[in-house]
Design an enzyme around this catalytic site. Structure first.
Site, PDB file in Angstrom:
ATOM      1  N   CYS A   1      13.154 -14.549   0.667  1.00  0.00           N
ATOM      2  CA  CYS A   1      12.736 -13.180   0.395  1.00  0.00           C
ATOM      3  C   CYS A   1      13.005 -12.305   1.614  1.00  0.00           C
ATOM      4  O   CYS A   1      12.978 -12.775   2.754  1.00  0.00           O
ATOM      5  CB  CYS A   1      11.247 -13.163   0.037  1.00  0.00           C
ATOM      6  SG  CYS A   1      10.622 -11.533  -0.419  1.00  0.00           S
TER       7      CYS A   1
ATOM      8  N   ASP B   1      11.056 -10.255   2.799  1.00  0.00           N
ATOM      9  CA  ASP B   1       9.771  -9.978   3.443  1.00  0.00           C
ATOM     10  C   ASP B   1       9.845 -10.230   4.949  1.00  0.00           C
ATOM     11  O   ASP B   1      10.320 -11.281   5.397  1.00  0.00           O
ATOM     12  CB  ASP B   1       8.695 -10.880   2.813  1.00  0.00           C
ATOM     13  CG  ASP B   1       7.289 -10.447   3.167  1.00  0.00           C
ATOM     14  OD1 ASP B   1       6.932 -10.526   4.358  1.00  0.00           O
ATOM     15  OD2 ASP B   1       6.536 -10.041   2.262  1.00  0.00           O
TER      16      ASP B   1
ATOM     17  N   ARG C   1       7.725 -11.036   7.013  1.00  0.00           N
ATOM     18  CA  ARG C   1       6.876 -12.104   7.532  1.00  0.00           C
ATOM     19  C   ARG C   1       7.484 -13.492   7.358  1.00  0.00           C
ATOM     20  O   ARG C   1       6.919 -14.482   7.837  1.00  0.00           O
ATOM     21  CB  ARG C   1       5.515 -12.048   6.832  1.00  0.00           C
ATOM     22  CG  ARG C   1       4.770 -10.733   7.030  1.00  0.00           C
ATOM     23  CD  ARG C   1       3.634 -10.586   6.028  1.00  0.00           C
ATOM     24  NE  ARG C   1       4.135 -10.492   4.659  1.00  0.00           N
ATOM     25  CZ  ARG C   1       3.364 -10.426   3.584  1.00  0.00           C
ATOM     26  NH1 ARG C   1       2.037 -10.447   3.726  1.00  0.00           N
ATOM     27  NH2 ARG C   1       3.891 -10.337   2.379  1.00  0.00           N
TER      28      ARG C   1
ATOM     29  N   HIS D   1       7.211 -17.324  -1.141  1.00  0.00           N
ATOM     30  CA  HIS D   1       6.130 -17.263  -0.157  1.00  0.00           C
ATOM     31  C   HIS D   1       4.878 -16.615  -0.744  1.00  0.00           C
ATOM     32  O   HIS D   1       4.919 -15.975  -1.799  1.00  0.00           O
ATOM     33  CB  HIS D   1       6.589 -16.472   1.081  1.00  0.00           C
ATOM     34  CG  HIS D   1       6.835 -15.019   0.815  1.00  0.00           C
ATOM     35  ND1 HIS D   1       5.875 -14.053   0.994  1.00  0.00           N
ATOM     36  CD2 HIS D   1       7.938 -14.363   0.360  1.00  0.00           C
ATOM     37  CE1 HIS D   1       6.368 -12.869   0.684  1.00  0.00           C
ATOM     38  NE2 HIS D   1       7.620 -13.024   0.291  1.00  0.00           N
TER      39      HIS D   1
ATOM     40  N   CYS E   1       3.670 -12.323  -2.097  1.00  0.00           N
ATOM     41  CA  CYS E   1       5.001 -11.731  -2.297  1.00  0.00           C
ATOM     42  C   CYS E   1       4.886 -10.477  -3.170  1.00  0.00           C
ATOM     43  O   CYS E   1       4.450 -10.559  -4.328  1.00  0.00           O
ATOM     44  CB  CYS E   1       5.924 -12.752  -2.965  1.00  0.00           C
ATOM     45  SG  CYS E   1       7.580 -12.115  -3.312  1.00  0.00           S
TER      46      CYS E   1
END
Length: 207
Positions: free
Chosen positions: A39, A41, A43, A100, A103
């Site tokens: 992803c 993302d 993080r 994750h 999400c």
């Protein structure tokens, strides 16, 4: 911007110096062993959570770690192109699809479509995973938001693993035992990773 500049200077002084020989060795040719589909993302940091060096992972990231089903097309297809290059040109022996916790893309799969009217391209992209919600609804044992979140993220990984096998060259190498495919669910707050076990049909903690 200053933070990025300072980070670069620290990289040159510390990390680059420590890996100088590695960068010289890989400067003209890469030989990654794994395609990591993750992803976007901020993080989720693939090299950090796998403790891999530059040159080991070939990485593609997008919203909700989605793999569009294989199709012949004249469109511009980023994720599909990465998969093609990783398998046919770089000949990776492993593909990891990593979802994750928390999400946002997966959470959006449970929203009414009109909630994404201000994000039309995101809404269109998430259509690839439209089957996820129905599968989650059938698996739910109660009405817990936490259970729905967890299941949505894991089922989404399974859908992408299924989509990956629609690529003829991926399916062929998988059948021949030349390509391993793994589905992961990474938990941000604990650092844990759950790997999908084909035998048990469960995501199991890597330990």
């Amino acid at each position: 911007m200053e933070r990025l500049f300072n980070g670069y200077m620290k990289f040159m002084a510390e990390d680059f110096e420590r890996h100088r020989q590695l960068f010289q060795d890989i400067c003209r040719k890469q030989n990654p062993h794994t395609l990591f589909i993750g992803c976007s993302d901020s993080r989720v940091v693939p090299n950090l959570i796998t403790q891999t060096d530059p040159g080991e992972l070939f990485i593609v990231r997008n919203i909700a770690n989605i793999v569009p089903p294989y199709r012949q097309t004249e469109e511009y297809v980023a994720t599909t192109s990465v998969i093609e290059y990783a398998v046919l040109a770089l000949e990776v022996d492993t593909i990891v699809i990593c979802g994750h916790s928390n999400c946002g893309g997966c959470a959006a799969l449970n929203l009414p479509p009109e909630r994404l009217d201000h994000l039309p391209h995101v809404r269109k992209w998430l259509e690839v995973s439209r089957e996820v919600k129905g599968r989650v609804d059938r698996l739910m044992t109660g009405d817990s938001p936490e259970e729905r979140e967890w299941l949505t993220e894991q089922v989404n990984v399974l859908v992408q693993m299924k989509n990956l096998l629609t690529y003829p060259y991926v399916a062929e190498r998988y059948r021949q035992g030349k390509l391993n495919i793994h589905g992961w669910h990474y938990i941000i707050e604990t650092g844990e990773i759950y790997n999908f076990n084909d035998a048990t049909q469960l995501f199991e903690l890597i330990s």
